[in-house]
Design a protein around this motif. Structure first.
Motif, mmCIF file in Angstrom:
data_model
loop_
_atom_site.group_PDB
_atom_site.id
_atom_site.type_symbol
_atom_site.label_atom_id
_atom_site.label_comp_id
_atom_site.label_asym_id
_atom_site.label_seq_id
_atom_site.Cartn_x
_atom_site.Cartn_y
_atom_site.Cartn_z
ATOM 1 N N LEU A 56 53.164 -21.508 -17.616
ATOM 2 C CA LEU A 56 54.286 -20.681 -17.257
ATOM 3 C C LEU A 56 55.545 -21.580 -17.548
ATOM 4 O O LEU A 56 55.731 -22.638 -17.250
ATOM 5 C CB LEU A 56 54.182 -20.159 -15.808
ATOM 6 C CG LEU A 56 52.565 -19.419 -15.491
ATOM 7 C CD1 LEU A 56 52.621 -19.332 -13.870
ATOM 8 C CD2 LEU A 56 53.018 -17.874 -16.065
ATOM 9 N N ASP B 189 51.385 -14.150 -15.824
ATOM 10 C CA ASP B 189 51.400 -14.451 -17.122
ATOM 11 C C ASP B 189 52.673 -13.989 -17.763
ATOM 12 O O ASP B 189 53.196 -13.080 -17.632
ATOM 13 C CB ASP B 189 50.247 -13.713 -17.885
ATOM 14 C CG ASP B 189 50.039 -14.665 -19.247
ATOM 15 O OD1 ASP B 189 50.907 -15.103 -19.974
ATOM 16 O OD2 ASP B 189 48.827 -14.539 -19.807
ATOM 17 N N THR C 292 43.913 -19.641 -19.697
ATOM 18 C CA THR C 292 44.545 -20.588 -20.524
ATOM 19 C C THR C 292 43.736 -20.529 -21.702
ATOM 20 O O THR C 292 42.922 -20.069 -22.092
ATOM 21 C CB THR C 292 44.526 -21.963 -19.862
ATOM 22 O OG1 THR C 292 44.825 -22.973 -20.756
ATOM 23 C CG2 THR C 292 42.958 -22.458 -19.491
ATOM 24 N N LYS D 270 41.478 -17.945 -22.844
ATOM 25 C CA LYS D 270 41.994 -16.744 -23.804
ATOM 26 C C LYS D 270 41.653 -16.858 -25.124
ATOM 27 O O LYS D 270 41.221 -18.039 -25.684
ATOM 28 C CB LYS D 270 43.695 -16.990 -23.939
ATOM 29 C CG LYS D 270 44.274 -16.543 -22.569
ATOM 30 C CD LYS D 270 45.963 -16.874 -22.901
ATOM 31 C CE LYS D 270 46.542 -16.577 -21.855
ATOM 32 N NZ LYS D 270 48.093 -16.906 -21.779
ATOM 33 N N ARG E 236 53.220 -14.126 -20.979
ATOM 34 C CA ARG E 236 53.131 -13.664 -22.214
ATOM 35 C C ARG E 236 52.732 -11.951 -21.984
ATOM 36 O O ARG E 236 51.584 -11.888 -21.434
ATOM 37 C CB ARG E 236 52.316 -14.363 -22.952
ATOM 38 C CG ARG E 236 52.799 -15.511 -23.194
ATOM 39 C CD ARG E 236 52.276 -16.150 -24.544
ATOM 40 N NE ARG E 236 51.914 -15.102 -25.652
ATOM 41 C CZ ARG E 236 51.617 -15.488 -26.777
ATOM 42 N NH1 ARG E 236 51.091 -16.800 -27.140
ATOM 43 N NH2 ARG E 236 51.170 -14.393 -27.855
ATOM 44 N N SER F 87 55.877 -12.209 -14.513
ATOM 45 C CA SER F 87 55.941 -12.852 -15.470
ATOM 46 C C SER F 87 56.392 -14.420 -15.396
ATOM 47 O O SER F 87 56.682 -15.083 -16.315
ATOM 48 C CB SER F 87 57.035 -12.240 -16.500
ATOM 49 O OG SER F 87 58.265 -12.108 -15.942
ATOM 50 N N SER G 286 51.636 -7.369 -11.480
ATOM 51 C CA SER G 286 51.960 -8.490 -12.224
ATOM 52 C C SER G 286 53.394 -9.233 -12.270
ATOM 53 O O SER G 286 54.478 -8.451 -11.799
ATOM 54 C CB SER G 286 51.416 -8.309 -13.699
ATOM 55 O OG SER G 286 52.487 -7.403 -14.127
ATOM 56 N N CYS H 252 45.900 -16.211 -13.373
ATOM 57 C CA CYS H 252 47.140 -17.033 -13.226
ATOM 58 C C CYS H 252 47.103 -17.913 -14.597
ATOM 59 O O CYS H 252 46.273 -18.560 -14.768
ATOM 60 C CB CYS H 252 47.640 -17.978 -12.192
ATOM 61 S SG CYS H 252 49.075 -18.830 -12.251
ATOM 62 N N ASP H 253 47.976 -17.850 -15.509
ATOM 63 C CA ASP H 253 48.220 -18.696 -16.530
ATOM 64 C C ASP H 253 48.448 -19.893 -16.260
ATOM 65 O O ASP H 253 49.322 -20.147 -15.420
ATOM 66 C CB ASP H 253 49.455 -17.585 -17.572
ATOM 67 C CG ASP H 253 49.344 -18.505 -18.942
ATOM 68 O OD1 ASP H 253 48.523 -18.978 -19.302
ATOM 69 O OD2 ASP H 253 50.631 -18.665 -19.419
ATOM 70 N N SER I 25 49.557 -10.960 -23.458
ATOM 71 C CA SER I 25 48.286 -11.502 -22.915
ATOM 72 C C SER I 25 47.999 -10.510 -21.592
ATOM 73 O O SER I 25 46.679 -10.253 -21.284
ATOM 74 C CB SER I 25 48.397 -13.008 -22.462
ATOM 75 O OG SER I 25 48.363 -13.774 -23.749
ATOM 76 N N ARG I 26 49.170 -10.321 -20.939
ATOM 77 C CA ARG I 26 49.046 -9.926 -19.625
ATOM 78 C C ARG I 26 48.742 -8.212 -19.655
ATOM 79 O O ARG I 26 47.672 -7.872 -18.777
ATOM 80 C CB ARG I 26 50.583 -9.932 -18.822
ATOM 81 C CG ARG I 26 50.309 -9.469 -17.286
ATOM 82 C CD ARG I 26 51.697 -9.676 -16.821
ATOM 83 N NE ARG I 26 52.890 -8.971 -17.585
ATOM 84 C CZ ARG I 26 53.937 -9.430 -18.006
ATOM 85 N NH1 ARG I 26 53.906 -10.659 -18.096
ATOM 86 N NH2 ARG I 26 54.739 -8.525 -18.530
#
Length: 131
Positions: free
Chosen positions: A68, A21, A95, A117, A23, A45, A43, A64-65, A26-27
């Motif tokens: 990205l 992610d 998401t 999210k 952000r 980014s 993690s 996973c976002d 968020s992460r």
């Protein structure tokens, strides 16, 4: 590209988890939550770093976002599903998109689950129990 790593131990079985992610806001809360539950979390980014990390770390779970900067999460899922892994891996889309067609698109791309999210931590914990 940033990679962070955290780990903790409890009496529960520990899972290897990769968060992808871009952000940080968020992460990091999810990383902390998973670590407090006793899981080993790494993690990235961005997608490229995340894919490399998954291939090296062989996680049980990848969160996973979708949005990205270098490629979308759908492509990440497709690329990861093309790789062979000795560890069974669950892919979870993360998401802000919550429409039924967003969930369908995530599942079609290779994700096992679709989380919206901000993540409901009870829902995430139930998901972890299935691994």
């Amino acid at each position: 590209m940033a990679i962070s790593s955290t780990s903790s131990s409890t009496n529960k079985p520990s899972l290897r988890v990769v968060m992808i992610d871009d952000r940080r806001d968020s992460r990091l809360p999810l990383e902390r939550f998973l670590t407090r539950l006793g899981h080993e979390v790494q993690s990235a980014s961005d997608a490229a770093t995340g894919i490399t990390l998954v291939l090296e770390f062989q996680p049980h779970l990848v969160i996973c976002d979708i949005g990205l900067p270098d490629m979308d999460g759908y492509e990440v899922a497709q690329r990861l599903r093309q790789q062979e892994s000795e560890t069974p891996m669950k892919l979870v889309a993360l998401t802000g998109r919550a429409e039924p067609e967003d969930r369908q698109q995530a599942l079609a791309a290779g994700f096992d689950e679709h989380l919206v999210k901000p993540v409901n931590l009870d829902q995430l914990e139930r998901l972890l129990e299935t691994l």
